[in-house]
Design a protein around this motif. Structure first.
Motif, PDB file in Angstrom:
ATOM      1  N   GLN A   1      -7.980   0.867   9.347  1.00  0.00           N
ATOM      2  CA  GLN A   1      -6.576   0.540   9.576  1.00  0.00           C
ATOM      3  C   GLN A   1      -5.668   1.433   8.732  1.00  0.00           C
ATOM      4  O   GLN A   1      -6.059   1.899   7.663  1.00  0.00           O
ATOM      5  CB  GLN A   1      -6.309  -0.931   9.219  1.00  0.00           C
ATOM      6  CG  GLN A   1      -7.081  -1.926  10.056  1.00  0.00           C
ATOM      7  CD  GLN A   1      -6.689  -1.863  11.520  1.00  0.00           C
ATOM      8  OE1 GLN A   1      -5.517  -1.679  11.858  1.00  0.00           O
ATOM      9  NE2 GLN A   1      -7.667  -2.005  12.396  1.00  0.00           N
TER      10      GLN A   1
ATOM     11  N   GLN B   1       2.029  -2.894  11.089  1.00  0.00           N
ATOM     12  CA  GLN B   1       1.305  -3.572  10.021  1.00  0.00           C
ATOM     13  C   GLN B   1       0.400  -2.589   9.294  1.00  0.00           C
ATOM     14  O   GLN B   1      -0.104  -1.627   9.888  1.00  0.00           O
ATOM     15  CB  GLN B   1       0.478  -4.728  10.570  1.00  0.00           C
ATOM     16  CG  GLN B   1       1.286  -5.968  10.918  1.00  0.00           C
ATOM     17  CD  GLN B   1       0.385  -7.170  11.132  1.00  0.00           C
ATOM     18  OE1 GLN B   1      -0.621  -7.095  11.820  1.00  0.00           O
ATOM     19  NE2 GLN B   1       0.754  -8.285  10.517  1.00  0.00           N
ATOM     20  N   TYR B   2       0.184  -2.875   8.011  1.00  0.00           N
ATOM     21  CA  TYR B   2      -0.639  -2.016   7.168  1.00  0.00           C
ATOM     22  C   TYR B   2      -1.533  -2.874   6.287  1.00  0.00           C
ATOM     23  O   TYR B   2      -1.194  -4.004   5.935  1.00  0.00           O
ATOM     24  CB  TYR B   2       0.236  -1.142   6.261  1.00  0.00           C
ATOM     25  CG  TYR B   2       1.173  -0.225   6.982  1.00  0.00           C
ATOM     26  CD1 TYR B   2       0.838   1.111   7.190  1.00  0.00           C
ATOM     27  CD2 TYR B   2       2.406  -0.677   7.454  1.00  0.00           C
ATOM     28  CE1 TYR B   2       1.704   1.968   7.855  1.00  0.00           C
ATOM     29  CE2 TYR B   2       3.272   0.171   8.121  1.00  0.00           C
ATOM     30  CZ  TYR B   2       2.917   1.493   8.317  1.00  0.00           C
ATOM     31  OH  TYR B   2       3.766   2.325   8.972  1.00  0.00           O
ATOM     32  N   ASN B   3      -2.653  -2.301   5.902  1.00  0.00           N
ATOM     33  CA  ASN B   3      -3.413  -2.839   4.789  1.00  0.00           C
ATOM     34  C   ASN B   3      -2.856  -2.232   3.504  1.00  0.00           C
ATOM     35  O   ASN B   3      -2.199  -1.193   3.525  1.00  0.00           O
ATOM     36  CB  ASN B   3      -4.889  -2.483   4.913  1.00  0.00           C
ATOM     37  CG  ASN B   3      -5.585  -3.258   6.026  1.00  0.00           C
ATOM     38  OD1 ASN B   3      -5.057  -4.255   6.529  1.00  0.00           O
ATOM     39  ND2 ASN B   3      -6.769  -2.809   6.414  1.00  0.00           N
TER      40      ASN B   3
ATOM     41  N   LYS C   1      -5.917 -13.239   3.142  1.00  0.00           N
ATOM     42  CA  LYS C   1      -5.425 -11.864   3.208  1.00  0.00           C
ATOM     43  C   LYS C   1      -5.866 -10.994   2.040  1.00  0.00           C
ATOM     44  O   LYS C   1      -5.658  -9.773   2.074  1.00  0.00           O
ATOM     45  CB  LYS C   1      -3.887 -11.855   3.295  1.00  0.00           C
ATOM     46  CG  LYS C   1      -3.355 -12.449   4.598  1.00  0.00           C
ATOM     47  CD  LYS C   1      -1.837 -12.392   4.667  1.00  0.00           C
ATOM     48  CE  LYS C   1      -1.319 -10.988   4.883  1.00  0.00           C
ATOM     49  NZ  LYS C   1       0.151 -10.970   5.136  1.00  0.00           N
TER      50      LYS C   1
ATOM     51  N   SER D   1       2.681   2.620  11.075  1.00  0.00           N
ATOM     52  CA  SER D   1       1.710   2.119  12.033  1.00  0.00           C
ATOM     53  C   SER D   1       2.418   1.699  13.298  1.00  0.00           C
ATOM     54  O   SER D   1       3.494   1.117  13.267  1.00  0.00           O
ATOM     55  CB  SER D   1       0.966   0.916  11.429  1.00  0.00           C
ATOM     56  OG  SER D   1       0.301   0.179  12.428  1.00  0.00           O
TER      57      SER D   1
ATOM     58  N   THR E   1       4.908 -10.168   6.100  1.00  0.00           N
ATOM     59  CA  THR E   1       4.358 -10.153   7.452  1.00  0.00           C
ATOM     60  C   THR E   1       3.832  -8.787   7.866  1.00  0.00           C
ATOM     61  O   THR E   1       2.935  -8.706   8.717  1.00  0.00           O
ATOM     62  CB  THR E   1       5.427 -10.605   8.462  1.00  0.00           C
ATOM     63  OG1 THR E   1       6.584  -9.761   8.329  1.00  0.00           O
ATOM     64  CG2 THR E   1       5.825 -12.058   8.228  1.00  0.00           C
TER      65      THR E   1
ATOM     66  N   TYR F   1      -3.119   2.331   5.947  1.00  0.00           N
ATOM     67  CA  TYR F   1      -3.037   1.634   4.666  1.00  0.00           C
ATOM     68  C   TYR F   1      -2.005   2.266   3.740  1.00  0.00           C
ATOM     69  O   TYR F   1      -1.678   3.448   3.826  1.00  0.00           O
ATOM     70  CB  TYR F   1      -4.406   1.602   3.972  1.00  0.00           C
ATOM     71  CG  TYR F   1      -4.948   2.961   3.598  1.00  0.00           C
ATOM     72  CD1 TYR F   1      -4.689   3.521   2.342  1.00  0.00           C
ATOM     73  CD2 TYR F   1      -5.733   3.686   4.487  1.00  0.00           C
ATOM     74  CE1 TYR F   1      -5.194   4.757   1.993  1.00  0.00           C
ATOM     75  CE2 TYR F   1      -6.239   4.930   4.152  1.00  0.00           C
ATOM     76  CZ  TYR F   1      -5.967   5.463   2.903  1.00  0.00           C
ATOM     77  OH  TYR F   1      -6.458   6.703   2.562  1.00  0.00           O
TER      78      TYR F   1
ATOM     79  N   ARG G   1      -1.207  -6.615   6.647  1.00  0.00           N
ATOM     80  CA  ARG G   1      -2.307  -7.265   7.350  1.00  0.00           C
ATOM     81  C   ARG G   1      -3.340  -7.817   6.360  1.00  0.00           C
ATOM     82  O   ARG G   1      -3.782  -8.938   6.469  1.00  0.00           O
ATOM     83  CB  ARG G   1      -2.978  -6.262   8.297  1.00  0.00           C
ATOM     84  CG  ARG G   1      -4.148  -6.837   9.080  1.00  0.00           C
ATOM     85  CD  ARG G   1      -4.862  -5.757   9.875  1.00  0.00           C
ATOM     86  NE  ARG G   1      -4.040  -5.265  10.981  1.00  0.00           N
ATOM     87  CZ  ARG G   1      -3.455  -4.071  11.006  1.00  0.00           C
ATOM     88  NH1 ARG G   1      -3.577  -3.247   9.953  1.00  0.00           N
ATOM     89  NH2 ARG G   1      -2.740  -3.680  12.047  1.00  0.00           N
ATOM     90  N   LYS G   2      -3.729  -6.971   5.403  1.00  0.00           N
ATOM     91  CA  LYS G   2      -4.768  -7.348   4.441  1.00  0.00           C
ATOM     92  C   LYS G   2      -4.572  -6.557   3.164  1.00  0.00           C
ATOM     93  O   LYS G   2      -4.073  -5.416   3.198  1.00  0.00           O
ATOM     94  CB  LYS G   2      -6.153  -7.066   5.042  1.00  0.00           C
ATOM     95  CG  LYS G   2      -7.317  -7.418   4.132  1.00  0.00           C
ATOM     96  CD  LYS G   2      -8.647  -7.373   4.876  1.00  0.00           C
ATOM     97  CE  LYS G   2      -8.964  -5.991   5.397  1.00  0.00           C
ATOM     98  NZ  LYS G   2     -10.310  -5.942   6.021  1.00  0.00           N
TER      99      LYS G   2
END
Length: 419
Positions: free
Chosen positions: A120, A11-13, A82, A7, A40, A122, A43-44
């Motif tokens: 997003q 950040q990734y889900n 999260k 990404s 960190t 993932y 993201r989720k």
């Protein structure tokens, strides 16, 4: 294998399909996901429970009332800032015979995952040989930045009957083959499946050390009474069933030392209850919430794992061994998968007489130094540290992926249903 790469935002889900539903008796997959969500670059985290049918919905609620704490709500449930848990429902009868109905149901599942993922990038984490739709998996794998499959057990040896065992075997092999990275709990499973995917790695089990390392425990009245009787408490935590338990060892202990109290903590299967509830010195405690488990185990004088040695248990790396050690308890186990690597801090025995003798020795040779050594081993094998191995494999896998091709759009093609 996954087709999207790192990404731009870094950040990734995570979309995780669990073999067991999210609850308060934490297993490998749930513990791993809870730690992964703290990183960190995540993201989720969207944790997808096994599908549940409408007719079993009330039964699940009963299980919740009886302390299993399974989260199987029809709407997604937020665990913390999260982590979200989603339980897909299967509600169309006989859909396996009608591809169009299958597409409708799978489309609903994928639509919900799409809404939770919010378009997003993932990482797809699979621990689900029991998931009923390969079509859902194919749609998700297609646009995942990275796909991992975790042999948290030797799934080819699991199953309630021949049909489910074959389903677990078929699905686990298919998902492992499609994954970018494969995890296993021990070398035995790695060697067994290395031909399926060359990018296979051992990531051992661990303990949630902070859940067990407490300055004090609130007393439990019934166990206080057992303790004050002066009769040693020989304890086991986990599912009690005759398919894994070595009944010859248990019967030998009961006959040789009727003054010992055998305490089984966790759900007991009907066959086990029928066989052992008649003994005065056998106590079936039942299921307890995960945060309550240390309060019970701390009453054990010796913790035991009297398992049979077979293809299933060779694929073990039991969480309970690390949990016992986190409380400093002496442990006696048969030489199942993973136990040999802990032989410096646990006692191994495979025959009934040897097992009995090792329990007696453990009762007679306790000292504070041994307790602290066990705790140190457990601390070193906590999920807090183990997750760094998983993180390194994920980051390495992401770096090897080509440029991002976009996030999952939630669509299921008609071609997916042609077979």
């Amino acid at each position: 294998m996954g087709q999207s790469g790192p990404s731009k935002a870094g950040q990734y889900n995570v979309i995780c399909f669990g073999f067991m539903p999210w609850g308060n008796m934490w297993k490998r997959n749930q513990s791993m996901m809870a730690e992964l969500a703290k990183l960190t670059f995540i993201r989720k985290l969207i944790f997808v429970n096994p599908r549940i049918s409408l007719k079993n919905k009330l039964r699940t609620q009963v299980n919740h009332i009886h302390g299993k704490g399974v989260i199987n709500t029809t709407l997604p449930k937020r665990i913390n800032s999260k982590i979200m848990v989603y339980t897909p429902m299967t509600w169309l009868p006989c859909k396996q015979y009608l591809p169009k109905l299958m597409k409708v149901e799978d489309g609903i599942t994928l639509k919900m995952i799409r809404l939770l993922n919010q378009n997003q990038p993932y990482i797809l984490f699979l621990n689900c040989p029991n998931f009923s739709s390969n079509l859902v998996m194919d749609a998700l794998i297609k646009n995942a930045s990275l796909t991992l499959f975790d042999f948290s057990d030797d799934f080819s040896e699991l199953g309630y009957d021949k049909t489910t065992q074959e389903t677990f075997r078929r699905n686990s092999l298919a998902y492992a083959q499609k994954a970018d990275v494969v995890l296993t709990v021990n070398e035995h499973i790695k060697k067994k499946y290395v031909g399926v995917n060359a990018n296979i790695h051992v990531v051992r089990n661990a303990t949630n050390y902070e859940n067990f390392d407490r300055p004090r425990f609130d007393p439990l009245e019934k166990l206080e009474g057992m303790k004050k009787s002066g009769r040693s408490i020989i304890g086991y935590s986990g599912i009690a069933n005759l398919s894994r338990m070595d009944t010859v060892i248990l019967d030998h202990i009961i006959r040789q030392k009727p003054t010992w109290q055998l305490l089984f903590v966790g759900p007991a299967q009907p066959d086990f209850i029928e066989r052992y509830s008649r003994f005065e010195n056998v106590h079936l405690w039942g299921s307890v919430n995960y945060d309550e488990l240390p309060r019970v185990i701390q009453y054990f004088d010796v913790a035991i794992v009297p398992f049979l040695i077979n293809d299933h248990t060779k694929g073990n790396d039991l969480l309970k061994l690390y949990d016992y050690l986190a409380l400093g308890k002496p442990v006696v186990s048969t030489n199942i998968g993973g136990a040999g690597d802990l032989r410096e801090v646990i006692r191994l025995a495979d025959t009934p007489s040897d097992f009995f003798n090792e329990v007696e020795k453990a009762l007679q040779s306790e000292d504070s130094d041994a307790v602290e050594v066990r705790k140190q081993v457990a601390r070193a094998n906590s999920w807090l540290y183990r997750i760094t191995e998983v993180e390194a494999l994920i980051r390495g896998g992401l770096e090897e992926r080509p440029a991002s091709m976009g996030a999952f759009d939630g669509k299921v093609s008609d071609a997916s249903y042609s077979s």
